[in-house]
Scaffold this active site. Structure first.
Site, mmCIF file in Angstrom:
data_model
loop_
_atom_site.group_PDB
_atom_site.id
_atom_site.type_symbol
_atom_site.label_atom_id
_atom_site.label_comp_id
_atom_site.label_asym_id
_atom_site.label_seq_id
_atom_site.Cartn_x
_atom_site.Cartn_y
_atom_site.Cartn_z
ATOM 1 N N GLY A 25 44.363 2.146 51.472
ATOM 2 C CA GLY A 25 43.586 1.288 52.390
ATOM 3 C C GLY A 25 42.197 1.858 52.640
ATOM 4 O O GLY A 25 41.854 2.947 52.168
ATOM 5 N N ARG A 52 54.216 -1.297 46.411
ATOM 6 C CA ARG A 52 53.252 -2.157 45.752
ATOM 7 C C ARG A 52 52.003 -1.395 45.300
ATOM 8 O O ARG A 52 51.415 -1.688 44.264
ATOM 9 C CB ARG A 52 52.847 -3.261 46.751
ATOM 10 C CG ARG A 52 52.077 -4.416 46.211
ATOM 11 C CD ARG A 52 52.077 -5.565 47.234
ATOM 12 N NE ARG A 52 51.987 -5.060 48.616
ATOM 13 C CZ ARG A 52 50.846 -4.839 49.273
ATOM 14 N NH1 ARG A 52 49.701 -5.083 48.710
ATOM 15 N NH2 ARG A 52 50.861 -4.376 50.514
ATOM 16 N N SER A 53 51.600 -0.403 46.101
ATOM 17 C CA SER A 53 50.379 0.338 45.774
ATOM 18 C C SER A 53 50.658 1.617 44.993
ATOM 19 O O SER A 53 49.720 2.312 44.585
ATOM 20 C CB SER A 53 49.626 0.700 47.054
ATOM 21 O OG SER A 53 49.194 -0.455 47.713
ATOM 22 N N CYS A 141 39.734 2.165 67.177
ATOM 23 C CA CYS A 141 38.341 2.474 66.856
ATOM 24 C C CYS A 141 37.391 2.230 68.033
ATOM 25 O O CYS A 141 36.574 3.085 68.372
ATOM 26 C CB CYS A 141 37.886 1.663 65.651
ATOM 27 S SG CYS A 141 38.339 -0.086 65.734
ATOM 28 N N HIS A 254 30.765 -0.321 63.878
ATOM 29 C CA HIS A 254 30.898 -1.112 65.102
ATOM 30 C C HIS A 254 29.739 -0.819 66.051
ATOM 31 O O HIS A 254 29.134 0.253 66.002
ATOM 32 C CB HIS A 254 32.182 -0.717 65.853
ATOM 33 C CG HIS A 254 33.450 -1.215 65.246
ATOM 34 N ND1 HIS A 254 33.518 -1.929 64.082
ATOM 35 C CD2 HIS A 254 34.747 -1.103 65.685
ATOM 36 C CE1 HIS A 254 34.776 -2.227 63.822
ATOM 37 N NE2 HIS A 254 35.543 -1.737 64.774
ATOM 38 N N GLN A 327 33.130 2.727 61.913
ATOM 39 C CA GLN A 327 34.511 2.403 62.295
ATOM 40 C C GLN A 327 35.524 3.149 61.454
ATOM 41 O O GLN A 327 36.546 3.600 61.962
ATOM 42 C CB GLN A 327 34.716 0.883 62.158
ATOM 43 C CG GLN A 327 36.076 0.390 62.615
ATOM 44 C CD GLN A 327 37.108 0.407 61.513
ATOM 45 O OE1 GLN A 327 36.786 0.252 60.350
ATOM 46 N NE2 GLN A 327 38.362 0.622 61.884
#
Lengths: 366, 366
Positions: A25, A52-53, A141, A254, A327
């Site tokens: 991710g 899956r990854s 965050c 952010h 972030q």
């Protein structure tokens, strides 16, 4: 805080085995990058993710590591897991880590409000991490960025109330949302209708209120996180805070507009001085040149930039300020790695007393 | 308000000669479009602009009009000028209009705070327009949008304090800024450094605090406009308001996160009902579907969309809400055209007493 009771583990001669869970991710990749960039002392690094990854290959210190599916087997022998794979994944695997005596530093919201789990911003409340029972939670965050500014200011006067509006980048919704912001922006620039699948609406040249579920009081989860997590981290259960969280078409940093009410007036110069000296903060408050923090200033940077500090025209005890932070970095991955670094440095990887872990950690039950 | 003293001009049989000054700008073009779309009753329309833009051809009611350079000659015989060419242009030509007896509805900030000039949001304080002395000012975009939500709410309870954060689109900086947002976005999507010339920084996937000049108190002009104009329009000089104005990468609709403190608690349902019935407002407050206003909802629309109305968790007398409005339309051109329509309808084009204009209008001296 009583760290004297901990058995200090000399980890300089015995570096931990580390795993990143959710390694593919946006935050997971940044965790791997930071472990390399910050020269984190480790025995070996495992990259874990969903089946899956599995098989994805990522670079680390000149080598190529292959992502493995998370399982009882792949978690065995790991001393420290840095997880950023969502709340359900953390809930699923925390009990396994518990039985292995593995410390979980968790970036999900699964355990943040659990009274047995320290919720840590190292610059603010690192001491609480020493009392962990196998899990330390990384705050949301927006909370981390806000608290880097609030913590030094509340040393000047007690905080009474905070009203905050956020300007949150696509990265907070993950790597796919960042990619979608680009593809939908291309659509708009080519006069095509933007096609969104990851985000609930197209973010291209658009913005929308944070789409986390709404509580009955009309606030969304993201907004309530800011309230509850800030109260826990500051150990100030009576802090009053109201947030409006907004997703904006920015890629990975952010911003927050923050109105702070203290219990007495705080001179702007005192606030500026406190923030200039605060760890993790860069003061960017150039009124002469009208130059204040922007997302583009902090992208890829560690520090949170704070500026436009001014006396609140609408309240004698108020200050207004503006902040920006990356972030993915300080808002997520960097904060987690900083927690890990401090825990290794202080010898806090193992919980102070395993007995406590067994008896007082209902949170470890999924 | 005493409109009875006005000599009612039967303009249905004698429609005014109208000019749009600044016709080639983003707001100017929208003014022309709105005069056509709303079937504004006029004798003839002149398009005026700087000599640089003279010669530009724009469509109006099936014809093509050529933009002329503004001058004493081109202003002669005009009954009503809708101006959106900046404060210095309005200041330069207002005295000429004054001698011609021409009504100026001015979109610039030049005369907004002049005590002799009504500052009008038709849904809020149209009555003040009757007392004009040759100039009626159109408020700043952020103020107009905010007041459409505040005005109906303050009928429920007096307003005490407002804390507002804005999310302002590129259009507020003009048509060139809108074009630049697109070109710089293309730059970023092609991995080229974004080249900005109109805006002080690249707005592509970025945002920044409004770059109007800063006052000594640390607020920028845009933020102080919201305070001062709101006080004037609401005729509430003690209103406390603190704004943070932010430019975001959206093309033409603004958003605002608004925290409102009343002098007593206001039930959310009462606020929702008041806003549902308020002129110029569309209530978009679907908590069941987590669906609230977005810039893309209101682009090209007349009404300001308001939603996410909730009890402020941090103050017993507080409400939080969120609104979006088209900056070019209700935030500028539409509001000006609505003022013009009402003034024609009420026969207010000529000032109540020309004597007053001569004696009491120092504002007409540039």
């Amino acid at each position: 805080m009583t760290t004297a009771s901990h058995a200090p583990v000399s980890l300089s001669t015995c570096p931990p085995t580390v795993a990143v869970l959710g390694a593919t991710g946006a935050v997971g990749r940044e965790l791997v990058l930071l472990l390399e960039q910050r020269d984190f002392s480790l025995d070996s690094l495992k990259l874990l993710a969903s089946p899956r990854s599995a098989g994805t290959r990522l670079p680390f210190r000149g080598e190529t590591l292959t992502v493995e599916a998370v399982s009882e087997e792949t978690l065995a022998g790991v001393d420290l897991v840095l997880a950023s794979a969502g709340g359900s994944v953390s809930r699923r695997w925390a009990p396994v880590m518990g039985t292995h005596g593995t410390l979980l530093i968790d970036n999900s919201s699964a355990f943040r409000l659990d009274p047995c789990v320290p919720l840590v911003v190292p610059e603010v409340n690192l001491d609480t991490a020493s009392r962990h029972q196998g899990i330390v939670a990384n705050p949301n965050c927006t909370t981390i960025l806000l608290l880097l500014a609030l913590a030094p200011l509340r040393r000047l006067a007690p905080l009474r109330r905070v009203v905050v509006s956020t300007y949150q980048s696509a990265s907070g919704a993950g790597a796919q949302a960042m990619a979608e912001l680009k593809t939908t922006s291309r659509d708009v620039l080519h006069d095509r209708p933007p096609r969104n699948r990851v985000l609930p609406y197209s973010l291209a040249f658009n913005l929308f209120l944070h789409n986390s579920p709404l509580a009955e009081n009309g606030y969304c989860e993201e907004e309530l996180k800011m309230l509850r997590e800030s109260r826990k981290i500051l150990a100030q259960p009576d802090l009053r805070l109201s947030a409006t969280c907004v997703r904006v078409p920015v890629l990975r940093a952010h911003a927050e507009a923050v109105n702070i009410e203290f219990d007495r007036p705080v001179p702007v110069d005192d606030a500026r001085r406190a923030l200039a000296q605060a760890p993790g903060v860069t003061l960017m408050d150039d009124h002469a040149d009208n130059r204040f923090p922007m997302p583009s200033d902090v992208t890829g940077k560690d520090a949170v930039a704070v500026g436009r500090i001014r006396q609140d025209l609408s309240h004698p005890n108020g200050l207004e300020l503006w902040l920006c932070g990356d972030q993915i970095r300080k808002g997520a991955a960097l904060n987690a790695v900083q927690i890990a670094e401090a825990m290794v440095r202080h010898g806090w990887l193992k919980p102070p007393s395993p007995r406590q872990l067994d008896q007082d950690a209902p949170v470890l039950q999924p």
